[in-house]
Write a protein that holds these residues in place. Structure first.
Motif, PDB file in Angstrom:
ATOM      1  N   LEU A   1      73.895  12.921  25.915  1.00  0.00           N
ATOM      2  CA  LEU A   1      74.359  11.589  26.312  1.00  0.00           C
ATOM      3  C   LEU A   1      74.846  11.598  27.770  1.00  0.00           C
ATOM      4  O   LEU A   1      74.632  10.633  28.514  1.00  0.00           O
ATOM      5  CB  LEU A   1      75.463  11.132  25.361  1.00  0.00           C
ATOM      6  N   VAL A   2      75.462  12.700  28.185  1.00  0.00           N
ATOM      7  CA  VAL A   2      75.859  12.855  29.598  1.00  0.00           C
ATOM      8  C   VAL A   2      74.600  12.939  30.467  1.00  0.00           C
ATOM      9  O   VAL A   2      74.473  12.263  31.491  1.00  0.00           O
ATOM     10  CB  VAL A   2      76.745  14.108  29.789  1.00  0.00           C
ATOM     11  N   ARG A   3      73.648  13.771  30.033  1.00  0.00           N
ATOM     12  CA  ARG A   3      72.424  13.966  30.835  1.00  0.00           C
ATOM     13  C   ARG A   3      71.603  12.677  30.941  1.00  0.00           C
ATOM     14  O   ARG A   3      70.939  12.429  31.949  1.00  0.00           O
ATOM     15  CB  ARG A   3      71.588  15.104  30.240  1.00  0.00           C
ATOM     16  N   LEU A   4      71.671  11.848  29.883  1.00  0.00           N
ATOM     17  CA  LEU A   4      70.953  10.563  29.910  1.00  0.00           C
ATOM     18  C   LEU A   4      71.386   9.733  31.121  1.00  0.00           C
ATOM     19  O   LEU A   4      70.561   9.080  31.768  1.00  0.00           O
ATOM     20  CB  LEU A   4      71.235   9.799  28.605  1.00  0.00           C
ATOM     21  N   ALA A   5      72.668   9.773  31.436  1.00  0.00           N
ATOM     22  CA  ALA A   5      73.182   9.004  32.585  1.00  0.00           C
ATOM     23  C   ALA A   5      72.504   9.449  33.879  1.00  0.00           C
ATOM     24  O   ALA A   5      72.283   8.645  34.779  1.00  0.00           O
ATOM     25  CB  ALA A   5      74.697   9.171  32.693  1.00  0.00           C
ATOM     26  N   GLY A   6      72.158  10.721  33.952  1.00  0.00           N
ATOM     27  CA  GLY A   6      71.547  11.258  35.167  1.00  0.00           C
ATOM     28  C   GLY A   6      70.086  10.885  35.323  1.00  0.00           C
ATOM     29  O   GLY A   6      69.480  11.142  36.358  1.00  0.00           O
ATOM     30  N   THR A   7      69.478  10.255  34.290  1.00  0.00           N
ATOM     31  CA  THR A   7      68.064   9.873  34.397  1.00  0.00           C
ATOM     32  C   THR A   7      67.883   8.453  34.902  1.00  0.00           C
ATOM     33  O   THR A   7      66.753   8.012  35.084  1.00  0.00           O
ATOM     34  CB  THR A   7      67.313  10.002  33.044  1.00  0.00           C
ATOM     35  N   ARG A   8      69.000   7.730  35.118  1.00  0.00           N
ATOM     36  CA  ARG A   8      68.863   6.396  35.726  1.00  0.00           C
ATOM     37  C   ARG A   8      68.292   6.581  37.126  1.00  0.00           C
ATOM     38  O   ARG A   8      68.654   7.524  37.840  1.00  0.00           O
ATOM     39  CB  ARG A   8      70.240   5.721  35.824  1.00  0.00           C
ATOM     40  N   SER A   9      67.420   5.647  37.564  1.00  0.00           N
ATOM     41  CA  SER A   9      66.694   5.845  38.815  1.00  0.00           C
ATOM     42  C   SER A   9      67.638   6.048  39.995  1.00  0.00           C
ATOM     43  O   SER A   9      67.424   6.932  40.818  1.00  0.00           O
ATOM     44  CB  SER A   9      65.759   4.665  39.059  1.00  0.00           C
TER      45      SER A   9
END
Ligand SMILES: C[S@@+](CC[C@H](N)C(=O)[O-])C[C@H]1O[C@@H](n2cnc3c(N)ncnc32)[C@H](O)[C@@H]1O
Length: 248
Positions: free
Chosen positions: A193-201
């Motif tokens: 869930l933390v890493r998901l934030a890092g995939t925003r463009s």
């Protein structure tokens, strides 16, 4: 500050391809049903990325051609679906003949396109009566922890993503534009869930120290929010918006 630079961010997906494939959600079966009307044989998945939608289309037994401009995304797609037909190309210059497909799908990407040019190209490659299907996965902000998570990301970006929530307008070549919402959950670990934030463009193009600081703020939320603390699996609620339109 507004951190959305369109061209830079559209290109940013090349750098985030591994993480994108690992933690971004796929699409629910009910959405795939809407994208594949009976009688559909030839499907173009445009802006296919790492193949998150492509693989669900292939699983339905239709012939799928995937088009994606970013080398890193395309490499992931070819590795995941070695038998799929994959081409480099853009929505504004689709590398397919006229009237060659029954369905064009675009997941999580129509807002990156020049809408007028892409609409004309999609109308060109679709057979008459063919279907354009546009899909977006939105986290369900009615859930308080999801709203707090989204607010952290929007704050770092200087606002919500541009045009992401806008109603698509594919133009006069299309009719019967319909929107259907599908609710579902994608289960992630707290770390994912933390890493998901890092995939925003915009997060992909942040300077490394700012990116690390953002992910640290997200980690604090994920580990301390009363609805999340102590969970080892987090059901992330999504509303998948599906727009369909028919080629005249
Ligand atoms: C958020 S990703 C979505 C990928 C995939 N459809 C999915 O659902 O996971 C957006 C994709 O749009 C692609 N893209 C950006 N601008 C594009 C354009 N003008 N034409 C075609 N693809 C484009 C990016 O390279 C990226 O792979």
């Amino acid at each position: 500050m507004d951190r959305y630079d369109h061209a830079e961010q559209a290109a940013s997906f090349t750098h985030g391809a591994d993480e994108y494939a690992a933690v971004r959600p796929g699409y629910p079966d009910a959405a795939i049903d809407l994208l594949l009307p009976g009688g559909a044989h030839d499907v173009l998945d445009l802006a296919a990325g790492t193949g998150k939608l492509t693989e669900s289309l292939v699983a339905r037994g239709v012939r799928v051609v995937a088009v994606e401009p970013a080398d890193g995304m395309r490499a992931q797609l070819v590795a995941a679906l070695p038998d799929a037909e994959v081409h480099a190309g853009t929505a504004e210059a689709i590398p397919l003949p006229d009237a060659s497909v029954d369905v064009v799908t675009v997941a999580q990407a129509w807002h990156w396109f020049d809408e007028r040019a892409a609409s004309a190209e999609v109308a060109r490659v679709l057979r008459p009566g063919g279907l354009l299907g546009l899909v977006w996965n939105d986290r369900d902000d009615d859930v308080p922890w999801v709203a707090a998570y989204g607010a952290l990301l929007d704050e770092a970006a200087g606002g919500p993503p541009p045009a992401h929530g806008a109603h698509p307008t594919p133009g006069d070549a299309f009719t019967d534009v319909l929107r259907t919402d599908v609710r579902w959950e994608h289960v992630l670990t707290p770390d994912e869930l933390v890493r998901l934030a890092g995939t925003r463009s915009y997060a992909l193009v942040l300077p490394p120290d700012e990116r690390a600081a953002l992910l640290e703020r997200v980690r604090t939320l994920v580990t301390t929010h009363p609805d999340l603390a102590g969970l080892d699996r987090v059901p992330v609620p999504y509303v998948t918006r599906v727009y369909t339109a028919r080629r005249r």
